[in-house]
Write an enzyme that holds these catalytic residues in place. Structure first.
Site, short mmCIF file in Angstrom:
data_model
loop_
_atom_site.label_atom_id
_atom_site.label_comp_id
_atom_site.label_asym_id
_atom_site.label_seq_id
_atom_site.Cartn_x
_atom_site.Cartn_y
_atom_site.Cartn_z
CE LYS A 1 14.24 4.16 -6.50
NZ LYS A 1 15.50 5.31 -6.14
CE LYS B 1 7.58 7.35 3.61
NZ LYS B 1 8.76 6.64 3.16
CE LYS C 1 10.73 14.34 -3.62
NZ LYS C 1 11.41 14.03 -3.27
#
Length: 338
Positions: A120, A202, A205
């Site tokens: 992140k 994977k 969204k």
């Protein structure tokens, strides 16, 4: 002799999900659908983890809306407030209170090794904040507050579960038995849903290509269109085999929503092309999601009802979690109000 029957409570499990937009078909088939079955096996606590969401900057109006949506969606998929404890994390103040106590019992080196912080930090280089670094300790507090025996985890959460176990074990060793040390709960195998455009990745969204994922709010026409555009291969034969990542992904999705085996699917579409198969997958997925979407729409029309359910859930969660915080504070030497 009088017969007495001992009342044995179910073992507990806790799961949290961030309100960062409508989940994908991959989230649903891989995890959320299994939470519904878990309600009958264990005493379940489910939280909308809005405090975790703010490690990345959120627009306040969107965060409020997404929190309502996630709470409603969890009920729409079948989580029952009568069976499970369903609540919003930020409405239960013990989460942040225990997080500070645990932060002072978590080592800097442990947090610096967390892979999600590294990932992140690269994605949000303009906002590498303390919360992003320390949120695994808040996650540990989320879990340990409710003394669960189990934490349902996916592959990407195993590291956080291990940290939680380490923190609980260290605290218990330093101050005396306070927390249940939870075990990772391996769910029955959910579908490993991949991107419809890059089937080695994977489904996500956050993918910039809208055709790569199915949102739980996509209508039937959109779902069918996305499956028609799904990447397959040039063989035009519906069979599960190495090197056929695209068709393998579609077969796993179809198997998950129809309960058919891969062998049965191969037999069903023997001699038929990918066009027929893609259409069948799209229709089956749309049929699976339609009742969820209908319940979701009904729930979202009544925010007052959602507020009332959140209030009840938060009050119940506070009653359970307050006992844990008070025990931890007493063990650490804090004076409690009398």
């Amino acid at each position: 002799m009088e017969n007495t029957q001992e009342i044995v409570r179910k073992k507990r499990a806790l799961s949290c999900i961030q309100p960062t937009g409508i989940p994908t078909l991959g989230n649903y088939l891989g995890a959320l659908r299994n939470w519904v079955d878990l309600q009958d096996e264990l005493e379940c606590f489910f939280a909308v983890a809005d405090l975790h969401a703010i490690t990345v900057r959120q627009e306040p109006a969107k965060l409020r809306q997404h929190t309502y949506e996630m709470f409603a969606l969890l009920m729409a998929i079948g989580l029952d407030p009568e069976k499970s404890l369903l609540f919003v994390q930020s409405q239960v103040p013990t989460h942040t209170e225990l997080s500070w106590l645990l932060s002072c019992n978590t080592q800097f080196g442990e947090l610096s090794r967390m892979t999600q912080f590294k990932d992140k930090s690269q994605k949000h280089a303009d906002n590498i904040n303390l919360g992003l670094f320390a949120y695994p300790t808040l996650m540990a507090a989320d879990i340990l507050l409710y003394q669960p025996e189990f934490v349902p985890v996916g592959a990407d959460q195993k590291q956080h579960c291990e940290l939680t176990r380490d923190i609980a074990t260290r605290f218990n060793g330093q101050y005396g038995q306070t927390f249940t040390v939870p075990e990772p709960y391996i769910m029955k195998t959910g579908a490993r849903v991949r991107s419809l455009q890059e089937p080695t990745k994977k489904m996500s969204k956050s993918d910039e290509n809208q055709n790569s994922f199915i949102s739980l709010q996509d209508d039937k026409d959109t779902i069918i269109r996305k499956f028609k555009r799904a990447v397959t291969d040039s063989e035009a034969c519906v069979r599960y085999a190495e090197g056929k990542d695209g068709i393998n992904n579609l077969m796993e999705i179809y198997a998950a929503v129809t309960d058919k085996s891969l062998e049965a699917i191969e037999a069903e579409f023997a001699g038929r092309g990918y066009g027929d198969f893609k259409l069948a997958v799209g229709e089956a997925v749309a049929a699976e999601l339609a009742p969820i979407q209908e319940r979701f729409a009904t729930l979202m029309k009544d925010k007052a009802q959602l507020d009332a359910l959140m209030k009840v859930g938060a009050e119940r969660a506070y009653l359970v979690s307050r006992r844990t915080v008070e025990k931890a504070k007493k063990r650490m030497g804090f004076l409690l109000t009398k």
